[in-house]
Design an enzyme around this catalytic site. Sequence first.
Site, PDB file in Angstrom:
ATOM      1  N   LYS A 116       0.702  -1.302   0.258  1.00 48.25           N
ATOM      2  CA  LYS A 116       0.105   0.118   0.111  1.00 48.25           C
ATOM      3  C   LYS A 116       0.895   1.382  -0.059  1.00 48.25           C
ATOM      4  O   LYS A 116       2.021   1.360  -0.575  1.00 48.25           O
ATOM      5  CB  LYS A 116      -1.033   0.038   1.122  1.00 48.25           C
ATOM      6  CG  LYS A 116      -1.792  -1.417   1.181  1.00 48.25           C
ATOM      7  CD  LYS A 116      -2.789  -1.360   2.254  1.00 48.25           C
ATOM      8  CE  LYS A 116      -3.712  -2.835   2.237  1.00 48.25           C
ATOM      9  NZ  LYS A 116      -4.580  -2.946   2.860  1.00 48.25           N
ATOM     10  N   HIS A 153      -8.631  -2.971  -6.271  1.00 50.95           N
ATOM     11  CA  HIS A 153      -8.643  -3.222  -4.776  1.00 50.95           C
ATOM     12  C   HIS A 153      -9.510  -2.452  -4.181  1.00 50.95           C
ATOM     13  O   HIS A 153      -9.872  -1.233  -4.555  1.00 50.95           O
ATOM     14  CB  HIS A 153      -7.231  -2.704  -4.466  1.00 50.95           C
ATOM     15  CG  HIS A 153      -6.999  -3.028  -2.844  1.00 50.95           C
ATOM     16  ND1 HIS A 153      -7.344  -2.432  -1.902  1.00 50.95           N
ATOM     17  CD2 HIS A 153      -5.971  -3.983  -2.384  1.00 50.95           C
ATOM     18  CE1 HIS A 153      -7.080  -2.963  -0.770  1.00 50.95           C
ATOM     19  NE2 HIS A 153      -6.532  -4.003  -1.157  1.00 50.95           N
ATOM     20  N   GLU A 180     -10.960 -10.788  -1.464  1.00 49.66           N
ATOM     21  CA  GLU A 180     -10.711  -9.886  -0.497  1.00 49.66           C
ATOM     22  C   GLU A 180     -12.054  -9.339   0.254  1.00 49.66           C
ATOM     23  O   GLU A 180     -12.487  -8.312  -0.188  1.00 49.66           O
ATOM     24  CB  GLU A 180      -9.667  -8.768  -0.758  1.00 49.66           C
ATOM     25  CG  GLU A 180      -8.451  -9.279  -1.081  1.00 49.66           C
ATOM     26  CD  GLU A 180      -7.275  -8.412  -0.733  1.00 49.66           C
ATOM     27  OE1 GLU A 180      -6.265  -8.475  -0.058  1.00 49.66           O
ATOM     28  OE2 GLU A 180      -7.485  -7.004  -1.081  1.00 49.66           O
ATOM     29  N   SER A 228      -6.534  -9.558   6.407  1.00 53.40           N
ATOM     30  CA  SER A 228      -5.905  -9.821   7.650  1.00 53.40           C
ATOM     31  C   SER A 228      -5.104 -11.312   7.901  1.00 53.40           C
ATOM     32  O   SER A 228      -5.011 -11.838   8.858  1.00 53.40           O
ATOM     33  CB  SER A 228      -7.010 -10.120   8.860  1.00 53.40           C
ATOM     34  OG  SER A 228      -7.558  -8.534   9.029  1.00 53.40           O
ATOM     35  N   GLY A 284      -1.488  -7.551   3.119  1.00 58.62           N
ATOM     36  CA  GLY A 284      -1.103  -6.283   3.505  1.00 58.62           C
ATOM     37  C   GLY A 284      -0.331  -5.907   4.450  1.00 58.62           C
ATOM     38  O   GLY A 284       0.797  -6.126   4.576  1.00 58.62           O
ATOM     39  N   GLY A 285      -1.032  -5.538   5.680  1.00 59.25           N
ATOM     40  CA  GLY A 285      -0.029  -5.256   7.056  1.00 59.25           C
ATOM     41  C   GLY A 285       0.850  -6.216   7.192  1.00 59.25           C
ATOM     42  O   GLY A 285       2.014  -5.632   7.778  1.00 59.25           O
TER      43      GLY A 285
HETATM   44  P1  PGA Z   1      -4.488  -6.656   5.135  1.00 62.60           P
HETATM   45  O1  PGA Z   1      -4.656  -6.050   3.672  1.00 62.60           O
HETATM   46  O2  PGA Z   1      -3.782  -8.126   5.090  1.00 62.60           O
HETATM   47  O3  PGA Z   1      -3.648  -5.688   5.855  1.00 62.60           O
HETATM   48  O4  PGA Z   1      -5.807  -7.076   5.607  1.00 62.60           O
HETATM   49  C1  PGA Z   1      -4.778  -6.826   2.565  1.00 62.60           C
HETATM   50  C2  PGA Z   1      -5.100  -6.037   1.203  1.00 62.60           C
HETATM   51  O5  PGA Z   1      -5.708  -5.054   1.513  1.00 62.60           O
HETATM   52  O6  PGA Z   1      -4.943  -6.489   0.168  1.00 62.60           O
END
Ligand code: PGA
Length: 274
Positions: free
Chosen positions: A10, A94, A173, A221, A242-243
């Site tokens: 991101k 996304h 997602e 997540s 993501g995170g």
């Molecule tokens: P997240 O993000 O793993 O932090 O939930 C995933 C994404 O938005 O692609």
Amino acid sequence: MLKLVIANWKMNPASYKEAQKLAGAAGQSVRKYRRVEVVVCPPFTWLTDMSHEKEYGLEYGAQDVFWMDKGAYTGEISPLILKNSKVKYVIIGHSERRKLGETNEDANRKLKAALANGLTAILCVGEDSKIHARGSAAVIKFIEKQLRECLKGLNSKSHPSTGKPNYIIVAYEPVWAISTNPGAKPDNPDQAERVILAIHKSLNSMFRAPHPMFRVLYGGSVNGANAEGFLNKPSIQGVLVGGASLKPREFEKIIKYADAVSVNKNKKVSKINK
Ligand code: PGA
């Protein structure tokens, strides 16, 4: 087929130095656990430096793309620029782009332009919490509509401009599961699998036969503690992270599970990792 782990950084990190550190750590994990494919999607400014360097042994993807190849489109980045920067993958549709106004129609244009330039598209689909609350039939109906509209006009033949198959990754997602959204929690792997099986079914019927051009991933997540549950499911061919992709130790755990599943599909991953 190896499991695919995609890191979506991101709008992080804030400096190239930090980006190099993160990529270096991811590169080390990939060298340790080889039976896994890893793609890193940094912000545009870091992306092109990294994709040219190639020193970390990773594949790279962009987080978005425009649908025209060149011209007067201030601020946009074209699929042709990405291709010429040795970028191979691109995330399209996304939910964080959709929140800013991107539609299925936009995603469809971007997808076609990306494929015409030989990029591999990572199409994101997923329902919000309101649709989720209506139950799985409503969720599947919503996702099928997203797929139909985003993939409109594509077929299972090679793309006329590149002669390559239209290679598309679909990432399921659920918006409510994305870690930065209020009250987010990961989907339950059995429930995610149900939707992902419906996605496979719907792709197979849209494109008439099971076709190696699609891979379906889960995202939302995913971290070192829950990745195993998702990656153990044969229909879930990888994860979009993501995170946790910004935390080298967490990310390495995810890569480790993905590798373990590929090394021995018959053994429980938890046993291998004890
Ligand atoms: P997240 O993000 O793993 O932090 O939930 C995933 C994404 O938005 O692609």
